[in-house]
Design a protein around this motif. Structure first.
Motif, PDB file in Angstrom:
ATOM      1  N   GLY A 100     -17.792  37.594  47.970  1.00 15.08           N
ATOM      2  CA  GLY A 100     -18.524  37.722  49.241  1.00 15.08           C
ATOM      3  C   GLY A 100     -17.949  36.750  50.254  1.00 15.08           C
ATOM      4  O   GLY A 100     -18.671  35.945  50.837  1.00 15.08           O
ATOM      5  N   GLU A 123     -14.907  41.130  49.413  1.00 11.22           N
ATOM      6  CA  GLU A 123     -15.972  41.297  50.389  1.00 11.22           C
ATOM      7  C   GLU A 123     -16.273  42.781  50.533  1.00 11.22           C
ATOM      8  O   GLU A 123     -15.371  43.611  50.505  1.00 11.22           O
ATOM      9  CB  GLU A 123     -15.483  40.655  51.719  1.00 11.22           C
ATOM     10  N   ILE A 124     -17.566  43.085  50.704  1.00 10.71           N
ATOM     11  CA  ILE A 124     -17.966  44.490  50.710  1.00 10.71           C
ATOM     12  C   ILE A 124     -17.888  45.124  52.107  1.00 10.71           C
ATOM     13  O   ILE A 124     -17.730  46.331  52.244  1.00 10.71           O
ATOM     14  CB  ILE A 124     -19.392  44.629  50.112  1.00 10.71           C
ATOM     15  N   ARG A 125     -17.978  44.301  53.161  1.00  7.40           N
ATOM     16  CA  ARG A 125     -18.031  44.874  54.520  1.00  7.40           C
ATOM     17  C   ARG A 125     -16.613  45.069  55.081  1.00  7.40           C
ATOM     18  O   ARG A 125     -15.849  44.115  55.234  1.00  7.40           O
ATOM     19  CB  ARG A 125     -18.848  43.964  55.439  1.00  7.40           C
ATOM     20  N   THR A 153     -14.299  45.279  48.269  1.00  6.54           N
ATOM     21  CA  THR A 153     -14.879  45.828  47.043  1.00  6.54           C
ATOM     22  C   THR A 153     -16.320  45.371  46.885  1.00  6.54           C
ATOM     23  O   THR A 153     -16.763  44.438  47.555  1.00  6.54           O
ATOM     24  CB  THR A 153     -14.048  45.431  45.804  1.00  6.54           C
ATOM     25  N   ASN A 154     -17.015  46.056  46.000  1.00  2.00           N
ATOM     26  CA  ASN A 154     -18.357  45.641  45.632  1.00  2.00           C
ATOM     27  C   ASN A 154     -18.239  44.892  44.310  1.00  2.00           C
ATOM     28  O   ASN A 154     -18.061  45.503  43.256  1.00  2.00           O
ATOM     29  CB  ASN A 154     -19.242  46.881  45.488  1.00  2.00           C
ATOM     30  N   THR A 155     -18.310  43.583  44.382  1.00  2.00           N
ATOM     31  CA  THR A 155     -18.068  42.786  43.162  1.00  2.00           C
ATOM     32  C   THR A 155     -19.150  43.024  42.104  1.00  2.00           C
ATOM     33  O   THR A 155     -18.904  42.816  40.928  1.00  2.00           O
ATOM     34  CB  THR A 155     -18.019  41.278  43.473  1.00  2.00           C
ATOM     35  N   CYS A 174     -20.596  31.531  47.931  1.00  2.00           N
ATOM     36  CA  CYS A 174     -21.058  30.670  49.027  1.00  2.00           C
ATOM     37  C   CYS A 174     -22.023  31.407  49.944  1.00  2.00           C
ATOM     38  O   CYS A 174     -21.681  32.462  50.483  1.00  2.00           O
ATOM     39  CB  CYS A 174     -19.872  30.177  49.840  1.00  2.00           C
ATOM     40  N   PHE A 175     -23.184  30.838  50.095  1.00  2.09           N
ATOM     41  CA  PHE A 175     -24.224  31.358  50.990  1.00  2.09           C
ATOM     42  C   PHE A 175     -24.435  32.860  50.782  1.00  2.09           C
ATOM     43  O   PHE A 175     -24.337  33.649  51.727  1.00  2.09           O
ATOM     44  CB  PHE A 175     -23.892  31.011  52.452  1.00  2.09           C
ATOM     45  N   ASP A 177     -26.280  36.478  50.180  1.00  2.00           N
ATOM     46  CA  ASP A 177     -27.478  37.052  50.787  1.00  2.00           C
ATOM     47  C   ASP A 177     -28.672  36.724  49.890  1.00  2.00           C
ATOM     48  O   ASP A 177     -28.624  36.988  48.684  1.00  2.00           O
ATOM     49  CB  ASP A 177     -27.312  38.568  50.944  1.00  2.00           C
ATOM     50  N   THR A 250     -16.893  27.334  54.946  1.00  2.00           N
ATOM     51  CA  THR A 250     -17.236  28.744  55.180  1.00  2.00           C
ATOM     52  C   THR A 250     -17.968  28.873  56.519  1.00  2.00           C
ATOM     53  O   THR A 250     -18.570  27.911  57.004  1.00  2.00           O
ATOM     54  CB  THR A 250     -18.132  29.338  54.058  1.00  2.00           C
ATOM     55  N   GLU A 251     -17.911  30.064  57.079  1.00  2.27           N
ATOM     56  CA  GLU A 251     -18.540  30.304  58.376  1.00  2.27           C
ATOM     57  C   GLU A 251     -20.043  30.059  58.293  1.00  2.27           C
ATOM     58  O   GLU A 251     -20.643  29.462  59.179  1.00  2.27           O
ATOM     59  CB  GLU A 251     -18.267  31.731  58.855  1.00  2.27           C
ATOM     60  N   GLU A 252     -20.670  30.525  57.197  1.00  2.94           N
ATOM     61  CA  GLU A 252     -22.119  30.328  57.039  1.00  2.94           C
ATOM     62  C   GLU A 252     -22.440  28.842  56.916  1.00  2.94           C
ATOM     63  O   GLU A 252     -23.408  28.348  57.482  1.00  2.94           O
ATOM     64  CB  GLU A 252     -22.629  31.069  55.794  1.00  2.94           C
TER      65      GLU A 252
HETATM   66  C1  LIG Z   1     -24.172  35.485  54.004  1.00  2.00           C
HETATM   67  S1  LIG Z   1     -22.571  36.056  53.801  1.00  2.00           S
HETATM   68  C2  LIG Z   1     -21.630  34.611  53.352  1.00  2.00           C
HETATM   69  C3  LIG Z   1     -20.173  34.773  53.646  1.00  2.00           C
HETATM   70  C4  LIG Z   1     -19.292  33.596  53.252  1.00  2.00           C
HETATM   71  N1  LIG Z   1     -19.311  33.360  51.824  1.00  2.00           N
HETATM   72  C5  LIG Z   1     -19.719  32.355  53.998  1.00  2.00           C
HETATM   73  O1  LIG Z   1     -20.258  31.450  53.351  1.00  2.00           O
HETATM   74  O2  LIG Z   1     -19.510  32.315  55.214  1.00  2.00           O
HETATM   75  C6  LIG Z   1     -22.614  36.924  52.264  1.00  2.00           C
HETATM   76  C7  LIG Z   1     -21.432  37.856  52.150  1.00  2.00           C
HETATM   77  O3  LIG Z   1     -21.408  38.483  50.889  1.00  2.00           O
HETATM   78  C8  LIG Z   1     -21.004  39.828  51.067  1.00  2.00           C
HETATM   79  N2  LIG Z   1     -21.482  40.592  49.904  1.00  2.00           N
HETATM   80  C9  LIG Z   1     -22.761  40.850  49.572  1.00  2.00           C
HETATM   81  N3  LIG Z   1     -22.824  41.585  48.445  1.00  2.00           N
HETATM   82  C10 LIG Z   1     -21.535  41.782  48.054  1.00  2.00           C
HETATM   83  C11 LIG Z   1     -20.943  42.472  46.953  1.00  2.00           C
HETATM   84  N4  LIG Z   1     -21.696  43.080  46.045  1.00  2.00           N
HETATM   85  N5  LIG Z   1     -19.605  42.490  46.861  1.00  2.00           N
HETATM   86  C12 LIG Z   1     -18.837  41.871  47.783  1.00  2.00           C
HETATM   87  N6  LIG Z   1     -19.339  41.200  48.843  1.00  2.00           N
HETATM   88  C13 LIG Z   1     -20.671  41.156  48.976  1.00  2.00           C
HETATM   89  C14 LIG Z   1     -21.682  40.224  52.352  1.00  2.00           C
HETATM   90  O4  LIG Z   1     -21.105  41.361  52.953  1.00  2.00           O
HETATM   91  C15 LIG Z   1     -21.500  38.966  53.191  1.00  2.00           C
HETATM   92  O5  LIG Z   1     -20.306  38.962  53.919  1.00  2.00           O
END
Ligand SMILES: C[S@@+](CC[C@H](N)C(=O)[O-])C[C@H]1O[C@@H](n2cnc3c(N)ncnc32)[C@H](O)[C@@H]1O
Length: 271
Positions: A100, A123-125, A153-155, A174-175, A177, A250-252
């Motif tokens: 992510g 990353e999924i998006r 990908t969807n991890t 990191c951070f 959801d 990280t950005e978050e």
């Molecule tokens: C709140 S953001 C944190 C991003 C980054 N780690 C940071 O700390 O700035 C959580 C990220 O996890 C990604 N994410 C959530 N579920 C995921 C999954 N199953 N596979 C890959 N990425 C995922 C989301 O799209 C989002 O970009």
């Protein structure tokens, strides 16, 4: 591929051919909605198993290939896999995995701070991944970032299709959801089943890092990691240079810092 992506790609090919410096992408052009449901079916390509992943597409310099052209000529980046090629690697390639990775702040910090290690962001998006991919390409044009790559990908569904057992040195979460509602807890990226998967992929003594600004989610991380038989909590986190790095890179993490929020971290080692 949509028309904007195609146009971007054409521009980039033109830039390379004219030897014009590749511009770094602007985040504002890659904004998208914050959440994607990780339990939904995956509609983008993924490898059937880790032998299908062609790591030379991700780290071309390591394999003596042209770092800019290769990255550019493959489908829509980030490159998923190549089912025509069946690469067999005697060694594992990726050392650090950022699950992510969002806009990739940690991936770039790891790439810079650990030049001998290979970092991979997942990353999924889609748009967010494309931002990271474009930034990697711009940095490669300046001779940097050869040891970092990213994929969409969807991890929660496909992690073991990319990596082999006992292969990763570090996994970063990191951070993530927080999914506050009880009915959505099963969307959390840390849960007993996924922790077993992370343990399976980590090398012995490999480390997993979880950081969040949500205390309740941190308690969840602690509860599940401490209960898991394959993990032992690391007490002297201050001695761990990677733990320091995730605090602010990280950005978050930076957003939490700006808002003067709290951060909670747990680091565990695979036993
Ligand atoms: C709140 S953001 C944190 C991003 C980054 N780690 C940071 O700390 O700035 C959580 C990220 O996890 C990604 N994410 C959530 N579920 C995921 C999954 N199953 N596979 C890959 N990425 C995922 C989301 O799209 C989002 O970009």
């Amino acid at each position: 591929m949509n028309t904007t992506t195609e146009n971007n790609k054409d521009n980039q090919i033109e830039q390379i051919e004219k030897k014009v410096k590749i511009q770094k992408p602007k985040k504002a052009d890659f904004r998208m909605h914050a959440h994607v449901n990780p339990l939904n079916e995956t509609l983008f390509p993924y490898p059937l198993n880790y032998n299908q992943v062609d790591w030379s597409l991700h780290y071309p310099k390591k394999f003596g290939k042209d770092p800019l052209k290769l990255y550019l000529n493959t489908l829509e980046y980030p490159i998923a896999y190549d089912d025509q090629v069946k690469p067999e690697y005697s060694e594992s390639i990726v050392d650090f995995l950022d699950i992510g990775c969002g806009f990739g702040g940690l991936c770039f910090a790891l790439s810079e701070n650990y030049p001998d290690k290979y970092t991979f962001g997942m990353e999924i998006r889609g748009k967010v991944v494309n931002f990271v991919g474009e930034k990697i390409r711009a940095l490669r044009d300046e001779g940097q970032a050869h040891n970092v790559s990213v994929i969409r990908t969807n991890t929660m569904r496909h992690l073991p299709q990319y990596f082999r057992k006992n292969s990763l040195e570090k996994i970063f979460i990191c951070f993530p959801d927080p999914h506050f509602k009880k009915k959505n807890f099963r969307r959390r990226i840390v849960n007993p089943g996924l922790l077993s998967e992370y343990a399976y992929l980590l090398k012995p003594s490999g480390r997993i890092y979880c950081i969040t600004d949500v205390e309740e989610l941190h308690n969840w991380h602690v509860q599940h990691l401490e209960k898991h038989k394959m993990f032992k909590r690391v007490q002297d986190v201050e001695q761990d240079s990677a733990a320091k790095l995730i605090w602010n890179s990280t950005e978050e993490g930076q957003k939490v810092e700006r808002n003067k929020g709290s951060k909670f971290i747990i680091v565990c080692e695979k036993v």
